[in-house]
Design an enzyme around this catalytic site. Sequence first.
Site, short mmCIF file in Angstrom:
data_model
loop_
_atom_site.label_atom_id
_atom_site.label_comp_id
_atom_site.label_asym_id
_atom_site.label_seq_id
_atom_site.Cartn_x
_atom_site.Cartn_y
_atom_site.Cartn_z
N HIS A 152 0.88 -1.18 0.00
CA HIS A 152 0.00 0.00 0.00
C HIS A 152 0.91 1.23 0.00
O HIS A 152 2.03 1.18 0.51
CB HIS A 152 -0.83 -0.05 1.29
CG HIS A 152 -1.89 0.99 1.42
ND1 HIS A 152 -1.63 2.28 1.81
CD2 HIS A 152 -3.24 0.92 1.24
CE1 HIS A 152 -2.77 2.96 1.86
NE2 HIS A 152 -3.76 2.15 1.51
N ASP A 183 3.20 -4.59 8.02
CA ASP A 183 2.00 -3.77 7.88
C ASP A 183 0.80 -4.70 7.99
O ASP A 183 0.47 -5.41 7.03
CB ASP A 183 2.03 -3.03 6.53
CG ASP A 183 0.71 -2.35 6.20
OD1 ASP A 183 -0.22 -2.40 7.04
OD2 ASP A 183 0.61 -1.77 5.10
N GLN A 194 -4.52 -5.00 6.94
CA GLN A 194 -5.57 -5.89 6.41
C GLN A 194 -5.55 -7.27 7.07
O GLN A 194 -6.42 -8.09 6.79
CB GLN A 194 -5.40 -6.06 4.89
CG GLN A 194 -5.55 -4.79 4.10
CD GLN A 194 -6.98 -4.23 4.14
OE1 GLN A 194 -7.93 -4.92 4.49
NE2 GLN A 194 -7.11 -2.96 3.80
N LYS A 237 -10.34 -0.73 10.56
CA LYS A 237 -10.54 -1.91 9.71
C LYS A 237 -10.85 -3.14 10.57
O LYS A 237 -11.16 -4.21 10.06
CB LYS A 237 -9.30 -2.15 8.85
CG LYS A 237 -9.04 -1.02 7.84
CD LYS A 237 -7.83 -1.29 7.01
CE LYS A 237 -7.25 -0.04 6.38
NZ LYS A 237 -7.99 0.45 5.21
N CYS A 276 -4.73 2.65 -3.63
CA CYS A 276 -3.47 3.12 -3.03
C CYS A 276 -2.34 2.11 -3.25
O CYS A 276 -1.55 1.85 -2.33
CB CYS A 276 -3.64 3.41 -1.53
SG CYS A 276 -4.73 4.77 -1.20
#
Length: 422
Positions: free
Chosen positions: A139, A216, A219, A242, A380
Site C-alpha cells: 500500500h 503492515d 488488512q 478496519k 493506493c
Amino acid sequence: MSTARDVLNGPGLERLIRFPVEKIRKDFPLLATAVHGKPLVYLDNAATSQKPQAVIDAEGLFYSRDCSNIHRGVHELSERATKCYEDARAKIQQFLNARESREIIFVRGATEAINLVASSYGRKHVEAGDEILITAMEHHSNIVPWQMLCEEKGARLRVAPVNDRGEVIFEEFEKLLGPRTRLVAVVHVSNVLGTINPVRKMIEAAHRRNVPVLVDGAQAVPHVKIDVQALDCEFYAFSGHKLYGPTGVGVLYGKADVLDAMPPYQGGGDMIRSVTFEKTLYNNLPYKFEAGTPNIAGAIGLAAAVDYVNELGLENIAAYEDELLAYATRALAAIPGLRIIGTAQEKASVISFVIEGIHPHDMGTVLDQEGIAVRTGHHCAQPLMERFKIPATTRASLAFYNTEEEIDALVGGIQKVKELLG
Ligand SMILES: Cc1ncc(COP(=O)(O)O)c(C=O)c1O
C-alpha cells in the site's frame, strides 16, 4: 441466470449455515439501512469496516460518563479515563500477544505507525547507500514513508517482485536481502490481492542477516490471529477502523528494547519527563511516542472492538470468511470476461477483478445504484496496478457479517452492468 448458490457445491455450506451471521448482522446498525432505496450490501470492508453497537456505545459511554484528559489529573474523572485508556492498551497487548503493554503505542492508524518507524528508527539507522526492502504489493502507506527516508538519506528502496498469482517470489526476496539492507517492511495481507504473505518465513530470512522487520498488518488483523512473539517481528502496525473499531486510532507494536533505543517521533505533552529551556528528558515507553492528548475515546472503542472479535473468535471468523471467499470466487469466476486479480494459494477475503471493456469506475457507479458498495480504483497501490498492467480494479472485500445472498446480489449487479455497458 444461475446464482452464486448454484455455483457453490461442496462441504463448505454446512459451516456457512452454522456461523450465526443473521444474529451477528443485528449488532451492526448500519447494515440494516438502505442506499438508493435498496438494502445496503456493504462489500468495502478493506477500506473500513462497519461498527458494532458495542463499539459505538463504548465511545459514547466514555463521553457521557468518564470524559476527562488522562495521566495528568488527580480528580476522579481523570483517574477513570486513565484507567479505561490503559486497560485498552492491555487489551491490545493480549490481542497481539505482546510481552509487555509498554510495547503498544497508540497512533492514528497504520499510516502513522509506519511513518513513526521511518522517522524515528529510519533516521537513526539508515545512511547513504543503505537499502530498505519492501514488496511489489505494498500500500502507498508502506512505500512513500520509505521513499521519503531514502530521498533524505541517499538510501535505496528495493522491491521484491510478485508472480502472476500475486505472491511474493520468495527466492527473489531472499536475494534482495543484502549487506546494506537496514530494514524490511512488508504487508501481511494485501489490500488489493488478498494475498496472505508468509511473513514468519520472511522474518526468519531477514533475521538470519540481522535485518529488523516491520509488518503492515492493516488488512491482516481482521482476518488472521496475530501473535507478535511467534512472528518475532520488530514492528507490527494496524488501524482500528478496519478491525470494526473507530477511525483515528491504531497501533504500533514494537519490541521494547528496539523502541527504547529509538528517538522520539513528535515532541509535546506526555512524552517528556522534564523540560527546561536548556534540555528535555524524555518519558518512558510507551509515553515517549504518544505526544499530546491521544484519541482516548478511540482507544476505548478499539478495545470494545477487540472484545467483540474475541467473542466471535478469530478462528471462527477466518473459517466463515474462507467459505464466503470460496463461494464468491467461484461465482465471480463463472462470469464470462471477468478476470480475478490475485489468485494466491493463501488468501484473505478480498477479491479484485476486471472485466474487459468496462471501466471499474463505471462498474462501481452502477453497483452503487443497486445499493452495493464496492471500491474501485488503484486502491493506493499504483505500482501493483502497473505490475498487472491494469489502471484499476473493482474490489469486493468481505467481512464476517456478509452473506452468500449478498454475493448473489453482487453477481446480479455485475450482470446488470454488463448488459448496460458491456
Ligand atoms: C495494507 C494497508 N496498509 C496500510 C493502510 C493504511 O491504513 P490507514 O489509512 O488506516 O492508516 C491500508 C489502508 O487501506 C492498507 O490496506
